[in-house]
Write an enzyme that holds these catalytic residues in place. Structure first.
Site, mmCIF file in Angstrom:
data_model
loop_
_atom_site.group_PDB
_atom_site.id
_atom_site.type_symbol
_atom_site.label_atom_id
_atom_site.label_comp_id
_atom_site.label_asym_id
_atom_site.label_seq_id
_atom_site.Cartn_x
_atom_site.Cartn_y
_atom_site.Cartn_z
ATOM 1 C CG HIS A 1 -54.260 49.584 44.645
ATOM 2 N ND1 HIS A 1 -55.255 49.936 45.543
ATOM 3 C CD2 HIS A 1 -54.878 48.828 43.700
ATOM 4 C CE1 HIS A 1 -56.413 49.413 45.151
ATOM 5 N NE2 HIS A 1 -56.196 48.736 44.042
ATOM 6 C CG ASP B 80 -54.757 52.335 47.944
ATOM 7 O OD1 ASP B 80 -54.175 52.803 46.944
ATOM 8 O OD2 ASP B 80 -55.484 51.324 47.892
ATOM 9 C CB SER C 170 -58.791 49.818 42.323
ATOM 10 O OG SER C 170 -58.542 48.474 42.616
#
Length: 254
Positions: A65, A107, A203
């Site tokens: 992402h 992801d 992230s």
């Protein structure tokens, strides 16, 4: 139940869309100089956007992402983002796994470096090993996660790498707390009634257990970073080794 799941999905995707990128660690500590030499700052033309970690001389792993922010380079070999020179920066090409959104899973992403990271005799860069396909992480096992972002909710990012201990959380319990909306190939660690863990934006960083990178930071509940009521969620690397290993071996994306 379906209405609640839909609401949670909307909340997660909305929050990720607003500030998913960049790394934020809650209640952590400054990483030691010789610690976590595999850490990578994934960057666009304006600076740091995601965490990442070196897994071979040609590849950094991060979250899928992060791709919409169009990462153009990674920085290796420093814990302080104010101390970066041209030798530490590598242009990158994205190697994407099939991915739609964090609640659909997958992801995970590899970034191919534009040149080989010189590892022999290198005292500041060292790749981290990946897990065995059948690794078994026991509940409450202490692992670590790291990043370069805010050290409190709504705080400002920091230049020096922060690291924090997080416990593994039972997958069934995690699914229950998240109202059974989690994808199958994930690990839960930290954040559940703890004041330590990731905050929204952490992230792509690694979840590290026994010196193995076992997970990739995927998402959490953004609005309550300091005292989360749901566990933090990571992509389970062991479930993607059949995709990862051929890329690392042949040094090319598929």
């Amino acid at each position: 139940m379906h209405a609640l799941q839909g609401f949670l999905l909307f909340q997660i995707l909305t929050l990720l869309g607003h500030n998913a990128l960049g790394s934020q660690i809650i209640k952590g500590r400054k990483a030691e100089k010789k610690q976590m030499m595999y850490m990578a700052s994934v960057q666009d033309n304006n600076g740091h956007i995601c965490g990442g970690f070196l897994v071979s001389e040609y590849f950094v792993m991060t979250a899928a992402h992060c791709a919409p922010k169009n990462p153009t380079s990674v920085v290796l070999g420093t814990h302080n983002l104010k101390k970066v020179d041209d030798t530490m920066r590598y242009d990158v090409k994205m190697c994407k796994h099939s991915f739609n959104d964090v609640l659909s899973g997958n992801d995970i992403m590899l970034l191919k470096l534009s040149r080989k990271a010189r590892l022999e005799g290198n005292k500041i860069i060292k790749p981290i090993k990946l897990p065995h396909p059948k690794i078994n992480l026991k509940e409450n096992k202490t692992c670590i996660v790291a990043g370069w972002g805010a050290i409190k909710s709504n705080g400002e990012s920091v230049d020096e790498l922060q690291v924090v201990d997080v416990p593994i959380i039972n997958k069934d319990r995690c699914q229950s707390v998240w109202q059974n909306i989690l994808p199958a190939k994930v690990i839960c660690a930290g954040g559940y009634f703890k004041n330590k863990g990731i905050c929204q934006g952490d992230s792509g960083g690694p979840l590290v257990c026994d010196n193995l990178a076992v997970g990739v930071v995927s998402f959490n509940n953004n609005k309550i970073c300091d005292y989360p009521n749901v566990p933090n969620v990571y992509t389970d690397i062991s479930k993607f080794l059949s995709w990862i290993k051929p890329i690392l071996k042949k040094k090319k994306c598929y």
